[in-house]
Design an enzyme around this catalytic site. Structure first.
Site, PDB file in Angstrom:
ATOM      1  CE  LYS A  52      -3.645  -2.444   2.012  1.00  0.00           C
ATOM      2  NZ  LYS A  52      -4.709  -2.867   3.264  1.00  0.00           N
ATOM      3  CD  GLN A  96      -3.749  -4.675   6.201  1.00  0.00           C
ATOM      4  OE1 GLN A  96      -3.840  -3.711   5.508  1.00  0.00           O
ATOM      5  NE2 GLN A  96      -4.128  -5.840   5.606  1.00  0.00           N
ATOM      6  CG  ASP A 119     -10.346  -0.572   4.586  1.00  0.00           C
ATOM      7  OD1 ASP A 119      -9.846  -1.003   3.403  1.00  0.00           O
ATOM      8  OD2 ASP A 119      -9.754  -0.638   5.516  1.00  0.00           O
TER       9      ASP A 119
HETATM   10  N1  GUN Z   1      -6.890  -6.977   5.717  1.00  0.00           N
HETATM   11  C1  GUN Z   1      -7.318  -7.983   4.445  1.00  0.00           C
HETATM   12  N2  GUN Z   1      -7.860  -7.117   3.618  1.00  0.00           N
HETATM   13  C2  GUN Z   1      -8.042  -5.614   4.233  1.00  0.00           C
HETATM   14  C3  GUN Z   1      -8.557  -4.900   3.511  1.00  0.00           C
HETATM   15  O1  GUN Z   1      -9.100  -4.569   2.394  1.00  0.00           O
HETATM   16  N3  GUN Z   1      -8.634  -3.809   4.526  1.00  0.00           N
HETATM   17  C4  GUN Z   1      -8.138  -3.665   5.630  1.00  0.00           C
HETATM   18  N4  GUN Z   1      -8.031  -2.529   6.366  1.00  0.00           N
HETATM   19  N5  GUN Z   1      -7.382  -4.828   6.086  1.00  0.00           N
HETATM   20  C5  GUN Z   1      -7.290  -5.934   5.366  1.00  0.00           C
END
Ligand code: GUN
Length: 284
Positions: A52, A96, A119
């Protein structure tokens, strides 16, 4: 043999689009900024977070990582989110998941300002998606829609079946397909005669989290098959929820794992962060 949908190529197109818009925003003194919070040492989460950050750099965003120790308390995490909510250079906040067991992800998500919830996990954003009046789409389902669009197949009137009912993928996925006029069925581990349902699908989205679960006998001839899974097979090799080798000869389009949905998710996160920055700065 189906056409393989190239998630890397589609993902690159999305990032190029975001990067171009970012150049324009920067001319007006606006730089989209993403804050990524990670708690603990989960290796998979660390890889996701690194990717990211890299993507932010690639499209010209400001990014800030908050790597907190496993011992972080709920109060400390809440306080960080509150601080980030108030910082104008942070357009988007992502915490996350999964969090360590002693922390409550709902409490964190509910605390993120909905306009910074890139998200699209906050109940306000989930509700907005339900009524089709949203700022952000959840990254994975939005990425799947981009991949479906890339095939040129018109979703309207098609029978779409989603395997999996998670809040992150299955449920919003069904909603996005519905918004594009598909007739949608959500299936899950308790669905009776799953094969009878999936084998009618013109568009089949597998998000069940079980390695090579979808076999050729469950797929309609000529279907578009999208594999959201990310599993390890018996040899420890990365694989999806679809048995690619058998299904590829029956469907018309299929996404590979890796190289399908995976690369799209982060690109859609970049798209959402750009949208957040624009809304927060009143840019149309
Ligand atoms: N963990 C796995 N996929 C995601 C996601 O799309 N967003 C977040 N915040 N955590 C994750």
């Amino acid at each position: 043999m189906a056409q393989i949908i190239d998630g890397k190529a589609v993902s690159k197109q999305v990032r190029e689009r975001v990067a171009l818009e970012t150049v324009e925003l920067k001319k007006n003194g606006i730089t989209p900024g993403l804050a990524v919070i990670i708690v603990g040492e989960d290796p998979a989460s660390q890889v996701y977070v690194r990717n990211k950050e890299k993507a932010c750099e690639e499209v010209g965003f400001y990014s800030e990582k908050f790597a907190l120790p496993e011992s972080t308390t709920q109060e400390e995490l809440n306080a960080l989110v509150e601080e980030l909510n108030g910082r104008p250079e942070i357009s988007g906040i992502l915490c996350q998941l999964p969090l360590p067991k002693h922390l409550d992800d709902k409490e964190v998500i509910n605390r993120i300002a909905p306009i910074k919830d890139v998200d699209a996990f906050h109940p306000v954003n989930v509700g907005a998606i339900m009524i089709g009046d949203y700022n952000f789409l959840p990254c994975t389902p939005a990425g799947v829609m981009e991949l479906i669009h890339s095939t040129g197949v018109d979703v309207t009137g098609k029978k779409a079946v989603v395997i999996g009912r998670s809040n992150i993928v299955g449920k919003p996925m069904a909603m996005l397909l519905l918004h594009e006029n598909a007739t949608v069925e959500i299936t899950h581990s308790k669905t009776a005669d799953l094969k009878a349902v999936t084998s009618q699908a013109d568009i089949l989205v597998a998000a069940i989290g079980r390695a090579k679960f979808v076999t050729a006998d469950m797929v309609k001839e000529g279907a578009v098959v999208i594999d959201v899974g990310m599993n390890r097979d018996e040899n420890g090799k990365l694989c999806g929820d679809v048995d690619f080798e058998s299904v590829k000869d029956k469907c018309s389009f299929i996404t590979p794992v890796p190289g399908g949905v995976g690369p799209m998710t982060i690109s859609m996160l970049m798209q959402n962060t750009l949208t957040a920055a624009k809304i927060q700065n009143n840019v149309k």
